[in-house]
Structures are given as structure tokens and as C-alpha cells.
Design an enzyme around this catalytic site. Structure first.
Site, short mmCIF file in Angstrom:
data_model
loop_
_atom_site.label_atom_id
_atom_site.label_comp_id
_atom_site.label_asym_id
_atom_site.label_seq_id
_atom_site.Cartn_x
_atom_site.Cartn_y
_atom_site.Cartn_z
N ASP A 37 0.83 -1.21 0.00
CA ASP A 37 0.00 0.00 0.00
C ASP A 37 0.86 1.26 0.00
O ASP A 37 2.04 1.24 0.35
CB ASP A 37 -0.89 0.03 1.24
CG ASP A 37 -2.11 -0.85 1.10
OD1 ASP A 37 -2.39 -1.29 -0.03
OD2 ASP A 37 -2.77 -1.10 2.12
N LYS A 59 -3.43 3.43 -2.54
CA LYS A 59 -4.64 4.23 -2.70
C LYS A 59 -4.41 5.58 -2.04
O LYS A 59 -3.88 5.66 -0.94
CB LYS A 59 -5.83 3.55 -2.01
CG LYS A 59 -6.19 2.19 -2.59
CD LYS A 59 -7.28 1.55 -1.76
CE LYS A 59 -7.61 0.17 -2.28
NZ LYS A 59 -8.62 -0.52 -1.44
N MET A 173 -8.15 8.85 9.46
CA MET A 173 -8.52 9.41 8.14
C MET A 173 -9.63 10.46 8.27
O MET A 173 -10.57 10.47 7.48
CB MET A 173 -8.97 8.27 7.20
CG MET A 173 -7.90 7.22 6.99
SD MET A 173 -8.52 5.73 6.16
CE MET A 173 -9.41 4.93 7.50
#
Length: 260
Positions: A37, A59, A173
Site C-alpha cells: 500500500d 490508494k 482518516m
């Protein structure tokens, strides 16, 4: 026909390679292919041996270079080719990591899967900042929530439960929605004076911190220009941080001093 190899869903931890588990390091060094990732630090990627293949499936917010369905297929293709696969994820694969979704897909294909836990960002960030996530008489519980939903759907959180002055709330996040998060926590009873620490790139040399309070956090984050992903620790435990915490970066120390 050979049997498929095992896919190891490995937590890379918050970024500092010293925080990898021994098992994670052993598997990384033995992997035929590492599917990784964006949040895996470059210091950890440097541990991958030269002979292993690297496949980036990182991502970024609003920019998924490789869709999740395709990531699942890549993992299956590599395992079915008999290659030992390490699926390397930032933090822990089972905490906001979609590890269980990938495992379910692979098992449905008859591919063996094993989880290897990692230190989640909340624990790494709290440790370097010197903030306990629980502390007797201050916070007797801690909750992890995500401040972002897939496809930018509206947040669907139990605000009345989260607005608990006797608990620590960690928001992953949450930068893009911090205005909504702080507004709802105050609407449901948390004081605007509740301490907040925002941390980005926790445990790495580029770690940055900002200490503020719930009433000001939206404004301060807009001013700070801290890189994503960002973690928020919300609660009275933030006030317990030591005067001179382990500091990998001091860029926002003036903001901390303002609330000391």
C-alpha cells in the site's frame, strides 16, 4: 497442478521499521512478491530483498490507482502461480485495512491466508507523543473510528456514544471531515475545551503534530497544511503528554506550547 501458495496479510505498523513484528520481518525477507500500500513507509520497503517482485496498489484519497477488485485478483494470480505473497499494509490489516475482505476473496478461491498483526497508527502515535490512550481516573476506555467512508458517503457514527468525556476517541482518516466530526461531538455534549492532538506520518522522521482543542481544531487544521493521512486523538488524555515527548519532528511545537 501445484497447490496455491499462502498469502500473508501483514501489518507493517505505523511506519518505523523497528515497530515491525519479528514474524513480519521474516516473511518480508522470504517473500517472492510483495503487494504493498501507499502507507507503507519507504524505510520498511527498503527491507524487501532485491529478488522479490514489488507490486504497488496504493490508494490515495479520491484516487484509487488499483481498484479493490483488481487487488484481490492480483493476490490470487500470484498465489495460484505458486509464489509466496506478502500483502503488506500500513498499520494492522484488520483495523480499517480491508484485510478481511481480501482474505474472504482468497479463501473462496481455495487459497490459504494467514494474518500477521501490526501496530496500529493509534498506538504508534500515542507512544511517540507520550499520550496514554487510557489513564485511570481520566479515560477508562478508548474507541477507534474512521472519519472517512467509502465513495465519500456521509459519516454514520453514533455521536451521542462517542461524545463521552470519560473516554478517548481516535479518529483515523478524519482530516477532510474534521469540521463535521468536531461539530457533532460538541453538539452531543463534549466541551469545546476538550484537548485534541492531530498527528501525521506517526513514528517516521516526517512525523508532525498539532495540539489544539475541539472548538478550534477545524480552523487549526486548515491553517496547518499537514499531510494526509492524519490521525486525531481526542480526549483529556492529550493533556497528559510530557513536556518533551519523543520528538521526531518539531514543526508544530509552538502549537503545542499554546495549550501546555
Amino acid at each position: 497442478m501445484s497447490l496455491p501458495a499462502t498469502v500473508y496479510l501483514v501489518g507493517a505498523g505505523p511506519g518505523d521499521p523497528d515497530l515491525l513484528t519479528i514474524k513480519a520481518l521474516r516473511l518480508i525477507r522470504a517473500a517472492d512478491v510483495v503487494v504493498y500500500d501507499r502507507l507503507v513507509s519507504k524505510e520498511i520497503m527498503a527491507l524487501v530483498p532485491d529478488g522479490a517482485s514489488l507490486i504497488s496498489v496504493g490508494k490515495a484519497p479520491k484516487h484509487h490507482t488499483v481498484p479493490q477488485d483488481r487487488i484481490n485478483e492480483i493476490l490470487a494470480e500470484q498465489a495460484l502461480a505458486g509464489r509466496m505473497v506478502v500483502r503488506l499494509k500500513g498499520g494492522d490489516p484488520l483495523i480499517f485495512g480491508r484485510g478481511s475482505e481480501e482474505a474472504a476473496y482468497l479463501r473462496a478461491q481455495g487459497i490459504p491466508v494467514e494474518y500477521v498483526p501490526g501496530i496500529t497508527a493509534a498506538q504508534g502515535a500515542s507512544a511517540t507523543a507520550g499520550i496514554p490512550l487510557t489513564h485511570r481516573g481520566v479515560a477508562d476506555s478508548v474507541r477507534y473510528v474512521t472519519g472517512h467512508r467509502a465513495k465519500d458517503k456521509p459519516l454514520d457514527l453514533d455521536w451521542s456514544s462517542l461524545a463521552d468525556a470519560g473516554s478517548t476517541l481516535v479518529v483515523y482518516m478524519g482530516a477532510a471531515n474534521i469540521a463535521e466530526i468536531s461539530h457533532n461531538l460538541m453538539l452531543f455534549g463534549l466541551s469545546p475545551d476538550t484537548p485534541v492532538m492531530a498527528i501525521s506520518s506517526a513514528t517516521t522522521p516526517s512525523e508532525t503534530r498539532l495540539v489544539t482543542d475541539l472548538g478550534q481544531v477545524e480552523h487549526r487544521i486548515r491553517q496547518a497544511d499537514m499531510p494526509a493521512p492524519m490521525l486525531f486523538i481526542i480526549g483529556q488524555v492529550v493533556s497528559l503528554r510530557p513536556e518533551r515527548a519523543v520528538s521526531l519532528a518539531t514543526r508544530y511545537q509552538p502549537a503545542e506550547a499554546a495549550h501546555a
